[in-house]
Design a protein around this motif. Sequence first.
Motif, short mmCIF file in Angstrom:
data_model
loop_
_atom_site.label_atom_id
_atom_site.label_comp_id
_atom_site.label_asym_id
_atom_site.label_seq_id
_atom_site.Cartn_x
_atom_site.Cartn_y
_atom_site.Cartn_z
N VAL A 114 0.83 -1.20 0.00
CA VAL A 114 0.00 0.00 0.00
C VAL A 114 0.87 1.25 0.00
O VAL A 114 0.62 2.20 -0.76
CB VAL A 114 -0.95 0.00 1.23
N GLU A 115 1.90 1.26 0.84
CA GLU A 115 2.73 2.47 0.96
C GLU A 115 3.57 2.75 -0.29
O GLU A 115 4.10 3.85 -0.44
CB GLU A 115 3.64 2.36 2.18
N ASN A 116 3.65 1.77 -1.19
CA ASN A 116 4.39 1.96 -2.44
C ASN A 116 3.45 2.00 -3.65
O ASN A 116 3.88 1.77 -4.78
CB ASN A 116 5.42 0.86 -2.63
N THR A 117 2.19 2.28 -3.39
CA THR A 117 1.18 2.35 -4.45
C THR A 117 0.56 3.74 -4.48
O THR A 117 0.23 4.30 -3.44
CB THR A 117 0.06 1.30 -4.20
N MET A 118 0.43 4.31 -5.67
CA MET A 118 -0.13 5.65 -5.81
C MET A 118 -1.52 5.59 -6.44
O MET A 118 -1.73 4.89 -7.43
CB MET A 118 0.78 6.54 -6.65
N ILE A 119 -2.45 6.35 -5.84
CA ILE A 119 -3.80 6.48 -6.36
C ILE A 119 -3.92 7.78 -7.15
O ILE A 119 -3.54 8.85 -6.66
CB ILE A 119 -4.83 6.52 -5.21
N PHE A 120 -4.44 7.70 -8.37
CA PHE A 120 -4.71 8.87 -9.20
C PHE A 120 -6.22 9.05 -9.28
O PHE A 120 -6.92 8.19 -9.81
CB PHE A 120 -4.12 8.67 -10.61
N GLU A 121 -6.71 10.17 -8.76
CA GLU A 121 -8.15 10.39 -8.61
C GLU A 121 -8.50 11.88 -8.77
O GLU A 121 -7.67 12.74 -8.48
CB GLU A 121 -8.61 9.95 -7.22
N ASP A 122 -9.74 12.14 -9.18
CA ASP A 122 -10.23 13.52 -9.23
C ASP A 122 -11.22 13.80 -8.11
O ASP A 122 -11.67 14.94 -7.96
CB ASP A 122 -10.90 13.81 -10.58
N LEU A 123 -11.58 12.80 -7.32
CA LEU A 123 -12.62 12.93 -6.31
C LEU A 123 -12.01 13.07 -4.92
O LEU A 123 -11.28 12.20 -4.46
CB LEU A 123 -13.53 11.71 -6.37
N LEU A 124 -12.30 14.17 -4.26
CA LEU A 124 -11.74 14.46 -2.94
C LEU A 124 -12.00 13.34 -1.95
O LEU A 124 -11.09 12.89 -1.25
CB LEU A 124 -12.32 15.77 -2.41
N MET A 125 -13.24 12.89 -1.87
CA MET A 125 -13.60 11.86 -0.91
C MET A 125 -12.78 10.58 -1.10
O MET A 125 -12.29 9.99 -0.13
CB MET A 125 -15.10 11.55 -1.02
N ALA A 126 -12.58 10.16 -2.34
CA ALA A 126 -11.81 8.96 -2.62
C ALA A 126 -10.34 9.16 -2.25
O ALA A 126 -9.68 8.24 -1.73
CB ALA A 126 -11.93 8.59 -4.10
N LEU A 127 -9.82 10.34 -2.50
CA LEU A 127 -8.42 10.64 -2.15
C LEU A 127 -8.24 10.66 -0.64
O LEU A 127 -7.21 10.19 -0.12
CB LEU A 127 -8.00 11.97 -2.77
N GLU A 128 -9.21 11.18 0.08
CA GLU A 128 -9.14 11.18 1.55
C GLU A 128 -9.11 9.76 2.08
O GLU A 128 -8.33 9.44 2.99
CB GLU A 128 -10.34 11.94 2.12
N ILE A 129 -9.95 8.90 1.51
CA ILE A 129 -10.00 7.49 1.93
C ILE A 129 -8.66 6.82 1.65
O ILE A 129 -8.11 6.09 2.50
CB ILE A 129 -11.12 6.75 1.18
N ALA A 130 -8.13 7.05 0.44
CA ALA A 130 -6.85 6.43 0.06
C ALA A 130 -5.72 6.89 0.97
O ALA A 130 -4.87 6.10 1.39
CB ALA A 130 -6.53 6.76 -1.40
N LYS A 131 -5.70 8.19 1.28
CA LYS A 131 -4.65 8.75 2.13
C LYS A 131 -4.69 8.13 3.53
O LYS A 131 -3.66 7.80 4.12
CB LYS A 131 -4.84 10.27 2.21
N LYS A 132 -5.90 7.94 4.06
CA LYS A 132 -6.04 7.36 5.39
C LYS A 132 -5.52 5.93 5.45
O LYS A 132 -5.05 5.47 6.49
CB LYS A 132 -7.51 7.39 5.82
N GLU A 133 -5.59 5.23 4.31
CA GLU A 133 -5.11 3.85 4.26
C GLU A 133 -3.61 3.76 4.05
O GLU A 133 -3.04 2.67 4.09
CB GLU A 133 -5.84 3.08 3.15
N GLY A 134 -2.97 4.90 3.78
CA GLY A 134 -1.52 4.91 3.61
C GLY A 134 -1.04 4.89 2.19
O GLY A 134 0.17 4.76 1.94
N PHE A 135 -1.95 5.04 1.22
CA PHE A 135 -1.55 5.12 -0.19
C PHE A 135 -0.91 6.47 -0.49
O PHE A 135 -1.21 7.48 0.16
CB PHE A 135 -2.77 4.96 -1.10
#
Length: 221
Positions: free
Chosen positions: A166-187
């Motif tokens: 997870v810590e070596n995986t990057m999420i590319f998103e335009d949606l704030l809510m999804a980015l907040e969720i991803a950040k909380k998980e350590g992405f």
Amino acid sequence: MNNFSCFDNLEACIFDLDGTLLDSMDIWQEVDRKYLASYGIEFDETFSEEIKRLTFNESAKYFIEKFKIPRTEEEIMEDWNQLVEVEYRDNVQLKPGVKEFLSYLASRDIKMCIATACNKTHALMALERLEILPYFTFVRTCKEVGKNKEHPDIFLRCSDEMDAKVENTMIFEDLLMALEIAKKEGFRTCGIHDVLSSHESEDIAKICDLFIYDFHELKVI
């Protein structure tokens, strides 16, 4: 300020589709407008804001509950599929710099997949026509996972399927809510500007490792 060191030791990237790789969000807004108009209901842009985080099934349920549309969820989804299929098959385009950036990641042997709320058939139509499907190990949908992007399940499943930390995986998103969720998980996170989410751009930029207006900005890495 963008932190390009987030590309160090990167193993995998998970991409949203609509509004991130594809310049397609206005298509769905127009579908909502036309569909509601067919039932004499005036379109309000806040509707798009409310449903863009939902799965396809959840959006149909939302329309039934909020607007009392006299159709089943399955019938509404079929109506929508007929309205947008031609757009994904023939018209929707990539955002600037997407293909070059995917090629760059592939040259570094970084794994890539797609995590989307989009109908899988439509996603595959567009990805194949635009000649970027081979870059991705798989396309995973919220429907397949059973959770929308208010939950981390689709991101966690994708990283697990790519056998990436997870810590070596990057999420590319335009949606704030999804980015907040991803950040909380350590992405690691890269926020993408889109017209329909531009009102959230400032908040997105604050929480993400990167925030870009188009993928050409990543030529510096």
